[in-house]
Scaffold this motif. Structure first.
Motif, PDB file in Angstrom:
ATOM      1  N   GLY A 419      14.322  14.071   5.294  1.00 24.06           N
ATOM      2  CA  GLY A 419      14.737  13.573   6.603  1.00 24.06           C
ATOM      3  C   GLY A 419      15.263  12.153   6.529  1.00 24.06           C
ATOM      4  O   GLY A 419      16.260  11.800   7.187  1.00 24.06           O
ATOM      5  N   LEU A 420      14.621  11.307   5.725  1.00 24.81           N
ATOM      6  CA  LEU A 420      15.105   9.933   5.541  1.00 24.81           C
ATOM      7  C   LEU A 420      16.469   9.938   4.845  1.00 24.81           C
ATOM      8  O   LEU A 420      17.336   9.109   5.143  1.00 24.81           O
ATOM      9  CB  LEU A 420      14.097   9.139   4.711  1.00 24.81           C
ATOM     10  CG  LEU A 420      12.712   8.958   5.338  1.00 24.81           C
ATOM     11  CD1 LEU A 420      11.795   8.213   4.366  1.00 24.81           C
ATOM     12  CD2 LEU A 420      12.806   8.197   6.663  1.00 24.81           C
ATOM     13  N   PHE A 421      16.660  10.878   3.925  1.00 21.11           N
ATOM     14  CA  PHE A 421      17.945  11.040   3.247  1.00 21.11           C
ATOM     15  C   PHE A 421      19.048  11.348   4.252  1.00 21.11           C
ATOM     16  O   PHE A 421      20.158  10.796   4.180  1.00 21.11           O
ATOM     17  CB  PHE A 421      17.814  12.170   2.212  1.00 21.11           C
ATOM     18  CG  PHE A 421      19.103  12.665   1.639  1.00 21.11           C
ATOM     19  CD1 PHE A 421      19.783  11.937   0.675  1.00 21.11           C
ATOM     20  CD2 PHE A 421      19.644  13.878   2.052  1.00 21.11           C
ATOM     21  CE1 PHE A 421      20.976  12.401   0.132  1.00 21.11           C
ATOM     22  CE2 PHE A 421      20.832  14.356   1.516  1.00 21.11           C
ATOM     23  CZ  PHE A 421      21.502  13.611   0.553  1.00 21.11           C
ATOM     24  N   ILE A 422      18.763  12.193   5.232  1.00 21.89           N
ATOM     25  CA  ILE A 422      19.742  12.538   6.262  1.00 21.89           C
ATOM     26  C   ILE A 422      20.149  11.295   7.050  1.00 21.89           C
ATOM     27  O   ILE A 422      21.337  11.015   7.263  1.00 21.89           O
ATOM     28  CB  ILE A 422      19.186  13.607   7.217  1.00 21.89           C
ATOM     29  CG1 ILE A 422      18.939  14.922   6.471  1.00 21.89           C
ATOM     30  CG2 ILE A 422      20.129  13.836   8.393  1.00 21.89           C
ATOM     31  CD1 ILE A 422      18.238  15.977   7.304  1.00 21.89           C
ATOM     32  N   ILE A 423      19.151  10.532   7.501  1.00 17.38           N
ATOM     33  CA  ILE A 423      19.420   9.348   8.334  1.00 17.38           C
ATOM     34  C   ILE A 423      20.256   8.332   7.574  1.00 17.38           C
ATOM     35  O   ILE A 423      21.238   7.785   8.102  1.00 17.38           O
ATOM     36  CB  ILE A 423      18.084   8.727   8.796  1.00 17.38           C
ATOM     37  CG1 ILE A 423      17.326   9.706   9.696  1.00 17.38           C
ATOM     38  CG2 ILE A 423      18.338   7.408   9.528  1.00 17.38           C
ATOM     39  CD1 ILE A 423      15.903   9.278  10.024  1.00 17.38           C
TER      40      ILE A 423
END
Length: 457
Positions: A419-423
């Motif tokens: 999820g942090l990768f997406i942001i």
């Protein structure tokens, strides 16, 4: 930016078209030639490719016991399935520019159908990984489908057309989560077959399905509204191929869109690969229940990705290119936050609820991204679509390899990190700027009318 409705005097199209004979309206319940028939052939053929590629994960709990697969080998097989589609997607764009999407997509489906059937012959971890690598090639038909829609539909509805064709096709990754465990159980109950035989015979279904849709594309497809590819482009085609590829690769917007797609569709592919096993292992549900939960993730595409396409077209109509870009950033950032939350919740039904919300946003963001792609380069459309599409599979390979193959992190922690990768990977959208239409923070250049739009011609 909005084309006028226009009816060709040479051809009596059943839908309104622009001066290039591209449809300016979208009627998904129609199968009229050539625009809407092309739409149905494109999504159904791609649907079969997703069905084939993801027919293996719902049976992984059975296959891993039969082939004695380790966690590392399962992770390697998942990575291989995406790695196989990276180069095929990169090549599919120029191939569509060269021979047209009909021949490119139909031929690929027919060539890869026997490979999914060969899954039944896997007897070692190495052969299983090799098959997953080769099966991944068929996902390159995503690029041809987006190219095809952009050749058939005008700018005011191309985001919707791209979103629906990809969204309906991606449902195949969810339907197979339901169908394959059912087929496996049916072989056992009706024919009293051992488990090791039943799962092998199950792959007859996706192989026949994919071969059928590939044949239909070749028989009934049409590259362009008024003709097939080669009759339209004539002699200019051969001499411009290298220039077309070079122009596309040198366009920085294609690289940014590839990164964005890596963190949207790439993450979606990874989730399709691990979600059934995740619920099976973490919450102790059986194979059928895990497959049903995982199916909810993939089947949300029936409305979520088209919703992204609709949003892109409406934001574009109201706010221009700035609206399309802001839409991508907002929806994809929310998807990242939901992915972080998915790894943090620890109850079955909370996880299912968050997973469903996450699926809607991450799939809608993919539709929004391909609402921008057709505006980057008209001449190098196939190359830009290929760059963006291959970015999705590269993202899947990276997330699968780094987060889900080593075994150093728990799956729930890996999901939150994803999820942090997406942001983080959504932020470069702020760099995209069109002199003609502007960007997220800036309007068009004052001298844009006099500019030579070689990348957009």
């Amino acid at each position: 930016m909005q084309p006028e409705h226009y009816f060709s005097e040479k051809s009596s199209f059943p839908v309104a078209v622009d001066e290039d004979d591209k449809a300016t309206e979208f009627r998904p319940l129609s199968a009229a030639r050539p625009h809407m028939l092309t739409f149905h052939l494109a999504w159904l053929n791609l649907f079969s490719c997703f069905f084939s590629t993801f027919s293996i994960p719902p049976l992984l709990p059975i296959i891993r016991e039969d082939l004695k697969l380790t966690a590392a080998e399962i992770g390697a097989a998942g990575t291989a399935s995406f790695a196989g589609s990276i180069f095929s997607r990169l090549l599919m764009g120029p191939t569509c520019d060269l021979v047209g999407p009909r021949i490119a997509s139909g031929t690929l489906s027919l060539l890869t159908a026997p490979i999914i059937l060969a899954t039944s012959l896997a007897s070692t971890p190495t052969s299983f990984i090799a098959i997953r690598f080769l099966v991944g090639f068929c996902l390159a038909n995503f690029v041809s489908s987006q190219f095809w829609m952009s050749s058939m539909f005008s700018g005011n509805v191309v985001g919707l057309a791209n979103g629906v064709v990809a969204g309906w096709a991606n449902v195949g990754s969810g339907v197979t989560q339901l169908v394959m465990p059912g087929v496996y159980s049916l072989f056992i109950s009706l024919f009293n077959l051992p488990s090791s035989t039943a799962w092998r015979l199950s792959f007859i279904i996706p192989a026949i399905f994919q071969a059928t849709t590939g044949t239909l594309v070749l028989l009934y497809g049409q590259d362009l509204p008024s003709s097939n590819h080669n009759t339209k482009r004539g002699t200019n085609q051969k001499e411009s191929v290298f220039v077309v590829v070079l122009r596309g690769l040198s366009n920085y917007r294609g690289w940014v869109l590839g990164l964005l797609y890596a963190s949207s569709f790439g993450v979606e592919l990874t989730m399709d690969n691990i979600i059934a096993e995740y619920f099976y292992d973490r919450f102790g549900v059986n194979v059928q229940t895990a497959g049903t939960i995982a199916a909810c993730f993939g089947m949300a595409n029936v409305f979520s990705r088209p919703m992204g396409g609709v949003m892109s077209d409406r934001m574009g109509k109201r706010f221009g290119m700035r609206g399309r870009l802001w839409g991508v950033w907002a929806v994809q950032t929310v998807a990242g936050l939901l992915c972080v939350l998915l790894g943090r919740v620890d109850s079955l039904w909370s996880s299912v609820l968050v997973m469903c919300c996450f699926s809607v946003f991450v799939q809608a963001s993919s539709g929004l991204i391909f609402g921008v792609v057709p505006f980057v380069s008209k001449r190098s459309l196939g190359v830009i679509a290929g760059m963006t599409g291959s970015g999705g599979t590269i993202g899947a390979v990276v997330t699968q390899m780094v987060l889900f193959s080593s075994g150093n992190l728990s799956k729930q922690t890996s999901i939150s990190v994803m999820g942090l990768f997406i942001i983080f990977c959504t932020l470069p959208i702020t760099l995209i700027y069109f002199s003609r239409w502007g960007g997220m923070f800036c309007g068009p250049s004052h001298d844009s009318i006099q500019e030579n739009y070689s990348l957009l011609e």
